[in-house]
Design a protein around this motif. Sequence first.
Motif, PDB file in Angstrom:
ATOM      1  N   ASP A 685      -6.466  -6.619  -9.809  1.00 53.01           N
ATOM      2  CA  ASP A 685      -7.460  -5.840  -9.078  1.00 53.01           C
ATOM      3  C   ASP A 685      -8.599  -6.730  -8.603  1.00 53.01           C
ATOM      4  O   ASP A 685      -9.102  -6.597  -7.486  1.00 53.01           O
ATOM      5  CB  ASP A 685      -7.986  -4.716  -9.968  1.00 53.01           C
ATOM      6  CG  ASP A 685      -8.726  -3.658  -9.172  1.00 53.01           C
ATOM      7  OD1 ASP A 685      -8.554  -3.601  -7.939  1.00 53.01           O
ATOM      8  OD2 ASP A 685      -9.496  -2.893  -9.777  1.00 53.01           O
ATOM      9  N   SER A 686      -9.021  -7.649  -9.472  1.00 53.58           N
ATOM     10  CA  SER A 686     -10.096  -8.578  -9.106  1.00 53.58           C
ATOM     11  C   SER A 686      -9.658  -9.499  -7.979  1.00 53.58           C
ATOM     12  O   SER A 686     -10.429  -9.776  -7.055  1.00 53.58           O
ATOM     13  CB  SER A 686     -10.515  -9.401 -10.326  1.00 53.58           C
ATOM     14  OG  SER A 686     -10.969  -8.558 -11.360  1.00 53.58           O
ATOM     15  N   LEU A 687      -8.421  -9.982  -8.048  1.00 53.38           N
ATOM     16  CA  LEU A 687      -7.913 -10.829  -6.961  1.00 53.38           C
ATOM     17  C   LEU A 687      -7.780 -10.031  -5.663  1.00 53.38           C
ATOM     18  O   LEU A 687      -8.098 -10.530  -4.583  1.00 53.38           O
ATOM     19  CB  LEU A 687      -6.551 -11.406  -7.351  1.00 53.38           C
ATOM     20  CG  LEU A 687      -6.557 -12.563  -8.357  1.00 53.38           C
ATOM     21  CD1 LEU A 687      -5.135 -12.873  -8.818  1.00 53.38           C
ATOM     22  CD2 LEU A 687      -7.200 -13.807  -7.760  1.00 53.38           C
ATOM     23  N   LEU A 688      -7.331  -8.798  -5.781  1.00 52.36           N
ATOM     24  CA  LEU A 688      -7.150  -7.958  -4.600  1.00 52.36           C
ATOM     25  C   LEU A 688      -8.455  -7.785  -3.837  1.00 52.36           C
ATOM     26  O   LEU A 688      -8.458  -7.753  -2.596  1.00 52.36           O
ATOM     27  CB  LEU A 688      -6.605  -6.594  -5.024  1.00 52.36           C
ATOM     28  CG  LEU A 688      -6.438  -5.546  -3.921  1.00 52.36           C
ATOM     29  CD1 LEU A 688      -5.393  -5.984  -2.912  1.00 52.36           C
ATOM     30  CD2 LEU A 688      -6.049  -4.203  -4.515  1.00 52.36           C
ATOM     31  N   ASN A 689      -9.566  -7.694  -4.544  1.00 55.00           N
ATOM     32  CA  ASN A 689     -10.851  -7.466  -3.886  1.00 55.00           C
ATOM     33  C   ASN A 689     -11.343  -8.671  -3.102  1.00 55.00           C
ATOM     34  O   ASN A 689     -12.300  -8.543  -2.332  1.00 55.00           O
ATOM     35  CB  ASN A 689     -11.890  -7.025  -4.911  1.00 55.00           C
ATOM     36  CG  ASN A 689     -11.843  -5.537  -5.166  1.00 55.00           C
ATOM     37  OD1 ASN A 689     -12.512  -4.760  -4.512  1.00 55.00           O
ATOM     38  ND2 ASN A 689     -11.005  -5.132  -6.114  1.00 55.00           N
ATOM     39  N   PHE A 690     -10.708  -9.828  -3.285  1.00 57.37           N
ATOM     40  CA  PHE A 690     -11.026 -10.961  -2.404  1.00 57.37           C
ATOM     41  C   PHE A 690     -10.649 -10.623  -0.957  1.00 57.37           C
ATOM     42  O   PHE A 690     -11.261 -11.128  -0.018  1.00 57.37           O
ATOM     43  CB  PHE A 690     -10.273 -12.223  -2.850  1.00 57.37           C
ATOM     44  CG  PHE A 690     -10.998 -13.022  -3.903  1.00 57.37           C
ATOM     45  CD1 PHE A 690     -12.039 -13.866  -3.563  1.00 57.37           C
ATOM     46  CD2 PHE A 690     -10.648 -12.913  -5.231  1.00 57.37           C
ATOM     47  CE1 PHE A 690     -12.709 -14.602  -4.518  1.00 57.37           C
ATOM     48  CE2 PHE A 690     -11.312 -13.637  -6.201  1.00 57.37           C
ATOM     49  CZ  PHE A 690     -12.352 -14.491  -5.849  1.00 57.37           C
ATOM     50  N   SER A 691      -9.636  -9.781  -0.782  1.00 57.37           N
ATOM     51  CA  SER A 691      -9.150  -9.480   0.566  1.00 57.37           C
ATOM     52  C   SER A 691     -10.040  -8.509   1.318  1.00 57.37           C
ATOM     53  O   SER A 691      -9.691  -8.077   2.412  1.00 57.37           O
ATOM     54  CB  SER A 691      -7.729  -8.923   0.492  1.00 57.37           C
ATOM     55  OG  SER A 691      -7.683  -7.766  -0.309  1.00 57.37           O
ATOM     56  N   ALA A 692     -11.202  -8.174   0.768  1.00 61.22           N
ATOM     57  CA  ALA A 692     -12.134  -7.312   1.492  1.00 61.22           C
ATOM     58  C   ALA A 692     -12.802  -8.051   2.647  1.00 61.22           C
ATOM     59  O   ALA A 692     -13.386  -7.430   3.530  1.00 61.22           O
ATOM     60  CB  ALA A 692     -13.200  -6.770   0.546  1.00 61.22           C
TER      61      ALA A 692
END
Length: 1302
Positions: A685-692
Motif C-alpha cells: 500500500d505504501s509503495l502504491l501511493n508513490f504512483s499518486a
Amino acid sequence: MSHLTSEDEAHLQSMLRQLLQSVKEKITGAPSVECAEEILLHLEETDENFHNYEFVKYLRQYINNTVGSVIEEETEKCTSAQNQGEVSGYDTLVQRVTKKTRESKEYREMMHALKNVMMVVVESLINKFEEDRMLNKESDNKTKKEHQSGYYTDNCSDSDSSFNQSYTFMSQEQLQLLVERLDPIQPKEVRQEALQTLCFASPSDILNSEVWPNLRKHLTASLSDPDATFSEKILRFYAKSFSSSPFNMTREVYTSLASHLELYFLSGEFSLRISAGLDVSNTVINHLLKKVRLLNEYQKEAPSSWIRHPEKYMEEVVESTLSLLSVRHETNHPASPDFLSPLYFLALLDIKAVWFKKWMHAYYSRTVVLRLLEKKYRSVINSAVQQCLDYFEFCKAEANKNSRVNDFSQHHCSDKQNYYYTGPELQYACFVHSLSLLGRLLIYKQGRNLFPVQLKNKKDTISVTDLLVLFTQLIYYSPSYPKTALAAHTDNYSPASLVMEILQVFCEQTGCAAECLYTDAVIDALLHPVRSLLNGTEVNINCLETALIDVADILARIAAVEDGLSFLLYGENEKNVEEDRPAAVHVIVQFTKKLLHDNISLLSGSKSLPAVKGAFIFVCRQMYRTCEGLQRLIPYGLHESIGEAWKKMSLLSERVPTPVTGADSTSSISLESKDILLWEEALLDSLLNFSATPKGLFLLHSTGATNDCVNFLFSRLSKKLQETNQYEEFGTRVIVSQMASTPTGAVALQRSGFVKALVTELWALLECGKDDVRITQPKSTPVDPIDQSCQQSFLSLVNLLTYPAVLELLNKQDIPNKPTYSLREVPTDIIDIIDRLIILNSEAKIHSLFNYEQSHVFGLRLLNVLCCDLNTLLLLETQYKVSQVLLTAQKENVTETSEGPGDIIIDGLSVERNHVLVRINLIGGPQERILPLRGLDKGSDPYPWPMFSSFPLPKCYLAEIPRKTEFRQDKDLDKLLSLIKTPEKQTGWTEICRKQFCKVMKARPDVISGTILAELIEKFVSHLSESRLDCYFSPGNNKAMNADVKKESLSSVQQLGVEMTVRYGKYLNLLKEHAENRLCFVLLNCEKFLKEQQRTVVSSLCCLQEPRAAYDWFASSVFLMMSGDQEKTLTFLQQFSSLLVSAFLWLPRLHLSVHLPVTTVESGIHPVYFCSAHYIEMLLKAELPLVFSAFHMSGFSPSQICLQWITQCFWNYMDWSEICHYIAICIFLGPDYQIYMCISVFRHLQQDILQHKEAQDLQVFLKEEALRGFRVSDYLEYMESLEAIYRPMLLKDMMNIKVQNT
C-alpha cells in the motif's frame, strides 16, 4: 356512572392522580395556569405514553359503551350514502359521523354525567390535599437521616414524590410570611417547617416574586447551617428550580450557591489540605461535593438556554464561577501551596472540564468568558498552567529514575479507592482538568491572546509555544499506567492520551494548528525521541513504542494539511534550516529508513516494531504522495528501502499456507503468519501511493513492484465494491489515471484483472442491468446520450484509454468479427468493447445488443474522446478503418425513394457518426475547423449540418483562414532580426535575444510567424548548437540526407500521419505539390538519424519493440514552419537535437535513446511524463489550488491531459499561430516554459474546469474541447513570473534526466 360509589370515586382519584403525576414536569414548567391548561389539552400530541394511562383507557371504554352504538349506526348510514354517490371521501365520512354523534341525545347525556362525576372526584382530591401534606410532613420527620453514599441526584430529585407532594400555589402574603419564618434568627422548628413548605411551592412563582431577594439571603445563610437538614432541603429546592425555571430566574439561584461556596472556602472553618487527601465518605465532604456537583450540572446545562436571554445574565453566572475557581490563600499564607481549592472539587466531578468546553463552544458565551479571564481572572489560567508545569516536573523526575508507575496509580489501586482520594490523586485530577481547560482555551485565537502568562515562581513568561512544548513532552515523559489504573472510568485518563486528544483537535483547526503546532520548537519537541534514537543517545522514555506511534500520528495529521506539509518540508518561514538542525522531513525520513533496516537497537525484538514502522511510513506517505513532498524525499531513496522490505516480506509470505475454505482461520494460519501477510500488504500500500505523482510512479517502476501494487489495488477495490457497492475514492481513481498514462502501468492494470472487471461492470450496466433491481423496478428509458448509471464507467474508460494504454492493449489485435454473438456473451477486454459497441459492421453485432441505440451511442462517444489523441486516432484508423465503417453506416442509413437511396436519416446515431467523422478527418484549432453539434435544434431545421457518406468532407466544416495583415516595419522586430544574424558581435548574445524576443511577442505577436519565425528559430538554434555550453546531447552523425533513404517505406501509421499533416498544411497555405514526398523524406531521415543513438532493449512492451515511436508531430510542425523545405527542416532538427529543449519538445528524440539510463528506457516512461508533467502538477497545486482540487475530485490527473497536449504539440487544441508561438517560446526561453505554458492554459480554463468538475465530465471536456480564446502572448508575463520563482529547480531536474533517478 351517574351513581358513583365510594369505590368508584377512589379508583377514579387514583387514576387521575397517576395521570397528573406523570405530566407533572410539563405542568410545573409552564409559566402560567393558562399555559398549563394548554399543555393538558394537547397532551395526546406531545406525550407518546398518552394512550397507556389508566385514566385514558377508562375514558375510552366509557365512551365506547355509551355512544358506540350511535357511531356504528351513523357510519352505516354514511357508508350506504357514499356508495350511492351522495358522500365522497374518507375525510367527509369521518366529519359527518362525528357531527351526528355529537348532536345525539346519548352524547349530551354522557357529557353531563361525566362532568358531574369528575367534579366530585376533583373536589374530593382537593379536600384531601392538606391532610395528605401533613401526613407526609410526619413521614419526613421519621426519615431525617439519609444514606451518605450514593449519587446526589437521588437526594436532590423529586422524582419519587407523589402528586399530592407536588407544588402549592401561594399568595404574596403567604410568601412574605415564608420569608420571615426562614430568617436565621427564627427557631429551628419554624425554619424547618418553612423549608418544608418551600419545597412544595412552585420554584417559578418563588423566583418571580418580590420577596425573592430577601429569601435568597436567608437561603444562602441557611446553607451554612450546621444542621445538614437545612442544606439538603435548600439544595432540593435549588435542584427543582434549575430543572423547571427559565435561565433568567435560575441564574440568581446559581450565583447564590456559588457565593456561598466562595465564602465557605475563604472562611476559617475550611481547613482541608491536598496532602491530607480527601475522604468522600465524610459527611461534611460529601455534602460539599453535592453542592459543587449541583453547580457543575447547571454549568453544563445553562449554555443550551442562555443565548435567549440578555448577556448580563450570562455574565453573572460566568463571573460567579470564575470568582469561585480563583479562590486560593494568599502567597504568604503558610498553607498556600497545599490549599484544597474549589478547583479540586470541580475536577473530581468533571475531570475533563466538559463545562468549560460547552461554555467555549458558542461565540456568544466565549467572548464573555475570555473577556473576564483577561480582565479579572487571569489567576485561573495561571493556576492551570502551574498545574501542568508541576505535573511535568514530577514526570520528568520519575522518568529519570526509570520509574514505570507513579504514586497516583499505586494509591488508586488501594482498598479505599471508592471513598478516599490521596494527595497525588487529587493533584492528578486537577492536572487533567487544567490540561483539558487549557486545551480548549488554545483552540481559539482570543484564548491564545491571553498568553504569555507570568507565574509567580518563574522569571520567564510562559508562551503558547512553551505550553505546546510541555504538552508534547508529556507524550513521552508521562509514566505508563497499568490496565487496572482508573478501571472505573471508561475514558483513558493517561497524560499521553489526554495530550493526544488535544493535539489531534489542534491539527483539525487550521488557524490553531498554524499558530500552535507549526513552530520549530514544537516539532523539535515532537521529534526529540526520534532524534535521540537516530543519534544513539540515551532515551529515558516509558513505553517508547507507544510514544513513537503517538508522535507519528501527530506528524501524519500535520502532513495531511497543505500548510502543515509545507512546514515539515521547509521548516518555519519556509527557509532552509541550518545543517546542525535539519528540517523535520530529513529527520523523519532518516528514522524511517533506519526502522526499515532494523538499525534501532532499542526497538529490536519489540512486538510493536511493525506498528512503529507503519506509523512512520504513513507520515512519509503523506509527504511523498504529493509532488512537492516527493522532491524532498527523493535523495533518501525511501522507495528503495520500502521495496527491499517488501521483497523480504514477500519471500516470507510465500511460506504461509493457503487458508482452507471452511477451516478455522486461527488453526489454518498462525498469528505470526497473519502478521507477515498484513505487513506485506501495508508495504505494498505504501509503495502504491508513490504512483499518486508522475515521478513517484517512475520511482515505483524502479522497485519492480508495479505489478504487485496494481494487483493489491485491484484486490482492495474488489473487496470495497463487494462490501459497500460504492466506487473507489478520488485518490484511487487518480492513481489509476496515472498508471494508465504509462505503458508499464497499463499492462499491470490489464494483468491484474482491473480492465476485465471494468468492462464487465460496464456491460452489466449498459446491456444487462442488475437482476435484483430489474425484477422489482423496471429500468427507466435513458434520456441522456450516456445514461447516468453508465457515466462513471464511461469516465473510467476515458481515464484508462490513453495512447500508451491503447498501444499496449490493442496493438496488432484484430477485431473478432464473429458470424454470431450469443446474448449471454459478455465482453472482457477493450478489443471486445470496440467490436461490440463501436464497429457495428454486421447484423449479428446489432442483434446481439438489447439496447442497440443506447449502447452504440456510448461506443461512438467513447470513440470521439479516444480520437482526440491523434496517436490513438492513427492507430485505430490504420488497424480498424474506423472512418470507412462510419461512412458505410451512414450510407446504409438512408430513406428509400422510388428513384433510389435518398437522404441520410437524421437520428441519434447518424448525428453522433457525423460528429466523429468530421473530428477524425479534419485537423485544426478552434478557429480553423467547425465541428457539428451533437444535438437537434428547435424549429423547422433541427439539424442544419450537412451529412455525408463519402469523402471529401463538405467545405462548410472548414473555417476560412483570415487574410494576413500587411507587414509593417517594426523597430523591435528589426532589432531582433539584426541580433539573430550577427551572433558573434556581442557578449551575452543569447540573453539579449531572449529579452528582445519577449518584447516583440508582447507588443506585436502576430509578426512572429511565417518565414520570419522560421528564420528566427533556425538562426537561434544554429548558434546554440555551436556552443558547447548550450549543447546538452552529443552531436549525432550528419550524413543522414542521402537518396537511399527515400527508397525505404514508412509504416501505415506514419503514412496516415503524413497525409493528415499535408492536408492541414495545404489548408494553411503552407505547402505545395509533392509535399508528401518531402515530408516522408524528412521523417525517414530523422528516423535513421535517431536510430544511431538508440539502444537495443528486450521488452514485452509494445512501445519498445520497434525503433519507431509514435508519429512525429514535432518534426511535422517544424516541416510546416519551414514551409515544406526538407533541407531546412532536417538541418534544423539535427542541430536542435543537441539541445536540452529537444528532449521535451521532440518526444521521439529520446525513444530508446542511449542518452537515458537503461532502467528509464526499459520503463517506457518518457521524461516529459516524469519530469515536465510532474512539475506541472506541482506548480498547479501551488499556483491554482482550486484547479488542482477539481482534478483530484474528478479522479483525473493533470499529467494525463498535459502529456496528450505536449505529445501532439497542441494540434487540434490551438490554432497554428499559437502552436508556432508555443514552440518558439520553448526554444528561445527554455524547456521549462513548456511547464509554464501548461499552467497558463489551466489558468485560462479555470472557470470551465470548475464548472465541468461539478458536471462530472472534466476528462471529456479537456480532451474534446479546443483551447478557445487562449493566446500565448497574453500569458507571457505570467510565464515570466513563474520562471522567476521556479526556474532553478525545474532546469536542475530537467538537466538530470540522463542520471539514474532512483
